[in-house]
Scaffold this motif. Sequence first.
Motif, short mmCIF file in Angstrom:
data_model
loop_
_atom_site.label_atom_id
_atom_site.label_comp_id
_atom_site.label_asym_id
_atom_site.label_seq_id
_atom_site.Cartn_x
_atom_site.Cartn_y
_atom_site.Cartn_z
N ASP A 56 0.82 -1.21 0.00
CA ASP A 56 0.00 0.00 0.00
C ASP A 56 0.86 1.27 0.00
N ILE A 57 1.79 1.35 -0.95
CA ILE A 57 2.65 2.52 -1.06
C ILE A 57 2.53 3.14 -2.44
N ALA A 58 2.98 4.38 -2.54
CA ALA A 58 2.86 5.11 -3.81
C ALA A 58 3.86 4.56 -4.83
N ILE A 59 3.45 4.55 -6.10
CA ILE A 59 4.34 4.03 -7.13
C ILE A 59 4.72 5.12 -8.12
N GLY A 60 5.95 5.01 -8.58
CA GLY A 60 6.45 5.94 -9.59
C GLY A 60 7.12 5.18 -10.71
N ALA A 61 7.20 5.83 -11.88
CA ALA A 61 7.95 5.26 -12.99
C ALA A 61 9.41 5.66 -12.83
N HIS A 62 10.30 4.75 -13.20
CA HIS A 62 11.74 4.98 -13.03
C HIS A 62 12.42 4.77 -14.38
N PRO A 63 12.19 5.68 -15.32
CA PRO A 63 12.73 5.48 -16.67
C PRO A 63 14.24 5.68 -16.70
N GLY A 64 14.90 4.93 -17.58
CA GLY A 64 16.35 5.03 -17.72
C GLY A 64 16.76 5.00 -19.18
N PHE A 65 18.06 5.09 -19.40
CA PHE A 65 18.57 4.99 -20.76
C PHE A 65 18.36 3.58 -21.30
N PRO A 66 18.23 3.43 -22.61
CA PRO A 66 18.08 2.09 -23.21
C PRO A 66 19.43 1.38 -23.19
N ASP A 67 19.81 0.86 -22.04
CA ASP A 67 21.16 0.32 -21.87
C ASP A 67 21.11 -0.78 -20.81
N LEU A 68 20.57 -1.92 -21.22
CA LEU A 68 20.39 -3.04 -20.30
C LEU A 68 21.74 -3.54 -19.80
N LEU C 68 22.38 -0.95 -30.61
CA LEU C 68 21.68 -1.28 -31.84
C LEU C 68 20.71 -0.16 -32.22
N ILE C 69 19.96 0.31 -31.24
CA ILE C 69 18.94 1.32 -31.53
C ILE C 69 19.59 2.63 -31.99
N GLY C 70 20.81 2.89 -31.55
CA GLY C 70 21.51 4.12 -31.95
C GLY C 70 22.49 3.90 -33.09
N PHE C 71 22.52 2.68 -33.64
CA PHE C 71 23.41 2.33 -34.75
C PHE C 71 24.88 2.64 -34.39
N GLY C 72 25.19 2.60 -33.12
CA GLY C 72 26.58 2.83 -32.71
C GLY C 72 27.07 4.24 -32.96
N ARG C 73 26.14 5.16 -33.19
CA ARG C 73 26.56 6.54 -33.50
C ARG C 73 26.43 7.47 -32.31
N ARG C 74 26.05 6.96 -31.15
CA ARG C 74 25.90 7.80 -29.97
C ARG C 74 27.05 7.53 -29.00
N ASP C 75 27.59 8.60 -28.48
CA ASP C 75 28.68 8.45 -27.51
C ASP C 75 28.17 7.74 -26.27
N ILE C 76 28.86 6.71 -25.85
CA ILE C 76 28.57 6.02 -24.60
C ILE C 76 29.85 6.01 -23.78
N LYS C 77 29.71 6.32 -22.52
CA LYS C 77 30.89 6.34 -21.67
C LYS C 77 31.09 4.96 -21.08
N LEU C 78 32.03 4.23 -21.67
CA LEU C 78 32.35 2.90 -21.19
C LEU C 78 33.70 2.92 -20.49
N GLU C 79 33.86 2.06 -19.52
CA GLU C 79 35.19 1.83 -18.96
C GLU C 79 36.09 1.23 -20.05
N PRO C 80 37.37 1.59 -20.07
CA PRO C 80 38.27 0.98 -21.06
C PRO C 80 38.23 -0.54 -21.03
N ALA C 81 38.08 -1.13 -19.84
CA ALA C 81 38.04 -2.60 -19.77
C ALA C 81 36.83 -3.16 -20.50
N GLN C 82 35.72 -2.41 -20.47
CA GLN C 82 34.53 -2.86 -21.20
C GLN C 82 34.74 -2.71 -22.70
N ILE C 83 35.35 -1.61 -23.09
CA ILE C 83 35.62 -1.41 -24.52
C ILE C 83 36.52 -2.53 -25.03
#
Lengths: 249, 249, 249, 249
Positions: A56-68, C68-83
Amino acid sequence: MTIDLNADVGESFGAWTLGADAELMPFLSSVNIACGFHAGDPSTILRTLELAAKADIAIGAHPGFPDLIGFGRRDIKLEPAQIYADVLYQIAALAGMAKTQGLPLHHVKAHGALYNQAAREISTARATAQAVKDFDAHLCFVGLPNSMLEQAAQEMGLRFIAEAFPERNYQGQHLAPRTHPAASIDDPSIAATRAVQMAQGRIETLEKQTLEIDVQTLCIHGDNPNAVAIAKAVRFALEQAGFQIKALI
Amino acid sequence: MTIDLNADVGESFGAWTLGADAELMPFLSSVNIACGFHAGDPSTILRTLELAAKADIAIGAHPGFPDLIGFGRRDIKLEPAQIYADVLYQIAALAGMAKTQGLPLHHVKAHGALYNQAAREISTARATAQAVKDFDAHLCFVGLPNSMLEQAAQEMGLRFIAEAFPERNYQGQHLAPRTHPAASIDDPSIAATRAVQMAQGRIETLEKQTLEIDVQTLCIHGDNPNAVAIAKAVRFALEQAGFQIKALI
Amino acid sequence: MTIDLNADVGESFGAWTLGADAELMPFLSSVNIACGFHAGDPSTILRTLELAAKADIAIGAHPGFPDLIGFGRRDIKLEPAQIYADVLYQIAALAGMAKTQGLPLHHVKAHGALYNQAAREISTARATAQAVKDFDAHLCFVGLPNSMLEQAAQEMGLRFIAEAFPERNYQGQHLAPRTHPAASIDDPSIAATRAVQMAQGRIETLEKQTLEIDVQTLCIHGDNPNAVAIAKAVRFALEQAGFQIKALI
Amino acid sequence: MTIDLNADVGESFGAWTLGADAELMPFLSSVNIACGFHAGDPSTILRTLELAAKADIAIGAHPGFPDLIGFGRRDIKLEPAQIYADVLYQIAALAGMAKTQGLPLHHVKAHGALYNQAAREISTARATAQAVKDFDAHLCFVGLPNSMLEQAAQEMGLRFIAEAFPERNYQGQHLAPRTHPAASIDDPSIAATRAVQMAQGRIETLEKQTLEIDVQTLCIHGDNPNAVAIAKAVRFALEQAGFQIKALI
């Protein structure tokens, strides 16, 4: 003397579990539910909504970047129009699912890198706030006080809920970055003491200075391994200090 | 004497374009908009909604399996509870985005393998129809006549819109599978003739038999390279035959 | 007097087609094949490898950000180890698939935002070049001359192939950004003239100044709608000017 | 008297952790590493390879369906050509990353629904085995004995490693489906007893009948919460019974 206590929840994905939502929720007055872009998926969202209804608590949306793969914690340079569309989609998905369970959407809080980028950059903040406003101008908009998030909320006429973080240390005027060795506070009793100070309008920084703040919600990070113990201690301390834990109406 | 003319649209994704939505829509009375699982993304959805608003036609959600790489055309064995959650999420996302543009959601039509599986299997049909009903019991539910889709709609009390495919051949009681050499009809004039027959209640099969049908909408596949020419010819022929092209109210 | 002519290919994804690879390849001496992170998928890679084998040209891996959705054209800040890990994975996948068709991997060229970020930032360039070196120290490494990409190649002892862009305008020492109205050159004959100048060591900038360069490869963007006509004109002009079109051995 | 002891590892994804790979590996002689389609990602793969190198055990690729949200456990109807491409890509990515750490690829074992589908359907089994053979005909191919996996291995001339599951119950000739209440065995001592029986050539089924088998490897499911305790008990019991735990050479 009321204060809201919130946490990010619904951050599991498919076979992967994250957070102890069921244990955490009874100590909270509101939750921010991941919408499927950085975490969460439709089945997880439904399960999380059921838990929130039960608590019974309030809910909010927590949108983020498309980066699973990055859990929405990596900066991505998106056009404001893309941020607007992505945030709107996520709010709509969550709000529509909540509606089927009789739960009204209470607020929107951006996640991770989107939150931080929107706190810093007015264009990101405006794109996010515009999506909130266009979806439902009565939604609350949660964010860092004195940030671009607050400015965008004011420009749009959205009700802003300022938040502070009892289990995070502050450096100067800001949160210490996660890379700082003292970024997180794992001791529930210290977090509880800080929570009361924050509810009373003060934050003590790593430099031992006192920031004056005016916040309406305190956030517990659900992915902190101590999250449940911290939430419990924070809630108890706030109630002892005379605060009622409830979401803004 | 009215008939609806629909097509699947909004099937682009990021940098990839599919279909000629802007050219196609003026000939249609309704569209089924991809919701981001098998095709589409938030920016594409917004663009598609703007086109639909300009063409002043009815919009529907077109939920599919979570299978971007397979374009939602591959059978996936999902639990009904997952289908329910996935469909509900997609409808909610699309309907919420449409609402911000003043567009009411008119119908839901499942996509690709989800459509075919739901036509065959009552459990899939029920999970899909239940999501539609729970989201908004006044939505129309589009599907194959005499299929499990129709049965589920009846069970739920949803208004069912039966559809036929003027540019697809039928074998026995069913659509000829896409692997059949004569599955698709590319000649606009043949499609147009068949469309009129269908609107009048008849389908001629590959075996030269005549099926009696009662359909309220005809579907043009938007990814057919001839889609625009076919839609134009179909619309003209239907109007010549005395039909008014409009969505069901 | 030899020069290599390269293009990015294999940029389709599932049901979505991008580029005219089959028409383009006969005019090229090398291709950079998308590896599935910003574009491409296993089936597309196999098809692209078959085309490259038929055209008998050198193949390279074209790793990009996982976007994929950005076709790799958007800057993403990755750790060098991830790159490092992401680039290594992509090179390995492509090289291993090529090996089954008897095609040796010739080079690696980063894609889009990864290329641009690595040209600017030495940490990104080093993470990328290290992955190339660890996979196979004999691979060529393609990039912008006088950039961090070149510096990282030198540090690692990788053979560097400097590239210029005949159908892109330059501003000062750099490519004019894609947002510049004159960023792209669509006229094949102008591109051809510039290609010959570049092969001869000169680039004329938008400010009408002449940059002295030393490049071993020229890049045609495969997603340019004129790509085939440009490649044809460029190749013809280069051959007329006495250049042999071939990949470095 | 030797037997191999294997487990599926590397099944974390981004911020989500699954399995206790570091604790599990010391008890094993081989591991099957997720390749990024149903689980795993490039950084996780690198970390997993380091653990395997430290434990000095044989490594295999563990390709699955492209179904992250379903953890590769849902049947998807793919064309054999797509299965071939998907499996080849995954093997290549993993083998190439392993090579940079000096680790040779030892075997391939399909994951989840791909494994089960390939055990049942010869077309899936052939597509999978063909990818293994084309990548490296000396790789071992792990699978269910007397299944289509074994038949495909024989047709291709691949060395087949038959496996059994000490912590899963069998029904008739097959594994009891996961939906069966007694599908899994959580008691380490029962699993250990069964492991010894299996290594000696016998499986007792739920119907109390004895299947005669000839297996060269036993699999512990890494996502079982008791996986470490089971692996420890199984290894100890096998060694007590005179078996040497090692991968086939």
